[in-house]
Design an enzyme around this catalytic site. Structure first.
Site, short mmCIF file in Angstrom:
data_model
loop_
_atom_site.label_atom_id
_atom_site.label_comp_id
_atom_site.label_asym_id
_atom_site.label_seq_id
_atom_site.Cartn_x
_atom_site.Cartn_y
_atom_site.Cartn_z
CG HIS A 152 -1.97 1.08 1.14
ND1 HIS A 152 -3.22 0.84 0.58
CD2 HIS A 152 -1.97 2.39 1.48
CE1 HIS A 152 -3.93 1.95 0.61
NE2 HIS A 152 -3.19 2.90 1.15
CG ASP A 173 -10.71 4.38 5.54
OD1 ASP A 173 -10.17 5.33 6.12
OD2 ASP A 173 -10.47 4.07 4.37
NE ARG A 209 -8.35 11.67 7.26
CZ ARG A 209 -7.56 10.71 6.78
NH1 ARG A 209 -8.03 9.50 6.57
NH2 ARG A 209 -6.30 10.97 6.52
CB SER A 234 -7.22 5.91 6.77
OG SER A 234 -7.52 5.70 5.42
CE LYS A 275 -7.92 2.31 3.24
NZ LYS A 275 -8.00 3.62 2.68
N1 URA Z 1 -4.38 6.49 1.86
C1 URA Z 1 -5.41 6.01 2.62
O1 URA Z 1 -5.93 4.93 2.35
N2 URA Z 1 -5.83 6.75 3.66
C2 URA Z 1 -5.28 7.94 3.99
O2 URA Z 1 -5.71 8.54 4.95
C3 URA Z 1 -4.22 8.44 3.18
C4 URA Z 1 -3.77 7.69 2.13
#
Ligand code: URA
Length: 436
Positions: free
Chosen positions: A92, A171, A178, A193, A197
């Protein structure tokens, strides 16, 4: 025992006044927001208080857990190929400009026998999204059922798809909020966040690409390192083998930003070519993912050269309804921005390029808007290269030429031309593991 009763205003006041939230406050506010009992304006105030006041490690871990508990957890431990269990590894990125690395990386890692369930997102603001990029391929679709994901992982080894609505729904709601309330750049909120996930997704190992620099959410190395350390700790505590690379995001990655443009650049890498920095990042992250999945002693450059990673790419795209051999869409309109003086390019500003691509139509201004597959920016020079007045610096692409003015405005000072060459270095500036 009498159950504790919570209300949004007192939770907001606690954080506004710089105190730590209790486990009970966190569990309640995250679940009540997801259920619609805490309203957007209240969660906006709380998110701003968290951005300004920060959170302790315990609070971040609990917030992450509370977000996971709002949805389902996926399970990949049953995956098999040829009678043997498959190890899952995911990557990620915290988000960058021209960051197309997932596209060559997922099939490359899968070509060594690991399973890569890459649950990805869409672009918002100046950063691009993997799903928007892949949708430039005719027929390709990202909405897969859990059964389709499992089938592809067992047969092909890699899948890049949307996280289902049931995965950490808190999220999804909070990230959208946000984005429109200036509360993205908060270490506790980014860490929770991403990790909610990834833990809910059920991968056994995870490699994080934490971006640092002008085009990233974390502008300083110290902040990026702190974010990486927190995420690595949360991941390992949850049983996910997690490590992170810190990588530079002051210059945009590769030579293009925009959906179809970035797919084309990824295909060059899968064919054994492509810009050196895209290849460097792909290989560095591949080594980290292979090691996390227990594969050592291989050189991932090999499967870019011999076509094995490309074979997995083609099977993955076809398995998701796409035609890997189809021509990619090309913009009807293009406009070139030229150098107004001679000299050496000191830097190309990643943020400016990201904003230009977005304004040309590659990204969206509001949730749910369609993006243009064809729109984006190509830069013809890199930091350290000489230019002569009149040389092309950028080509802008769009389907809607009235957007050129906004793109050109964003790119007006994006290339700094001076007399001295900058120091060139590796994109990878650090590594964070659970014991480092
Ligand atoms: N990527 C995400 O999934 N969440 C964030 O808050 C910032 C980048």
């Amino acid at each position: 025992m009498v159950a504790e009763v919570f209300d949004a205003v007192s939770v907001i006041r606690t954080k506004r006044d710089g105190q730590a939230l209790s486990d009970g406050q966190i569990d309640w506010v995250v679940s009540a927001y997801t259920a619609g009992l805490v309203h957007d304006e209240q969660m906006s105030a709380l998110a701003m208080a968290i951005l300004l006041r920060g959170m302790e490690r315990r609070e971040i871990a609990r917030w992450t857990e509370a977000m996971i508990n709002t949805g389902e957890r996926m399970e990949f431990t049953h995956l098999h190929r040829g009678g043997k269990p498959l190890v899952t590894v995911d990557k990620h990125s915290t988000g960058g400009v021209g960051d197309k690395i997932t596209l060559p990386l997922a099939p490359l890692v899968a070509s060594y026998g690991l399973a890569v369930p890459q649950l990805s997102g869409r672009g918002l603001g100046h950063t691009g999204g993997t799903l928007d990029k892949l949708e430039a391929i005719p027929g390709w679709r990202c909405d897969l059922t859990n059964a389709e994901i499992t089938d592809l992982l067992e047969s092909v080894g890699a899948v890049i798809c949307a996280a289902g609505a049931a995965l950490a729904p808190a999220d999804k709601k909070l990230y959208a909020l946000r984005d429109v309330t200036g509360t993205v750049e908060s270490i506790p909120l980014i860490a929770s966040s991403i990790m909610s996930k990834k833990i809910a997704e059920g991968t056994s190992a995870l490699v994080l690409d934490v971006k640092v620099g002008s085009g990233a959410f974390m502008k300083s190395e110290a902040d990026a390192r702190e974010l990486a350390q927190i995420m690595v700790e949360i991941g390992n505590d949850a049983g996910v083998r997690t490590s992170a690379l810190l990588t530079s995001m002051s210059e945009p990655i590769g030579l293009t930003a925009g959906n179809a443009l970035e797919v084309a650049e990824s295909l060059e890498v899968l064919a054994g070519g492509g810009p050196a920095d895209v290849v460097e990042l792909t290989l560095a992250l591949a080594r980290e993912m292979l090691a996390a999945g227990g594969i050592t002693g291989v050189d991932p450059a090999e499967n870019l050269r011999n076509g094995k990673a490309m074979d997995v790419w083609e099977a993955m795209i076809a398995g998701q309804g796409g035609d890997p051999r189809a021509s990619l869409p090309q913009a009807d309109h293009e406009e070139v921005i030229k150098a107004d003086k001679s000299g050496v390019v000191g830097s190309i500003d990643a943020m400016a390029v990201g904003v230009a691509a977005w304004r040309l139509g590659a990204g969206r201004e509001r949730q749910g808007e369609a993006v243009q597959a064809e729109a984006g920016v190509r830069w013809h020079v890199r930091a350290g290269e000489k230019v002569v007045a009149g040389d092309p610096l950028f080509t802008m692409y769009t389907q809607t030429p009235d957007r050129f003015a906004a793109g050109a405005h964003a790119l007006a000072d994006a290339a700094v031309i001076g007399s001295a060459a900058p120091q060139s270095g590796s994109r990878v500036i650090g590594r964070v593991t659970v014991d480092a």
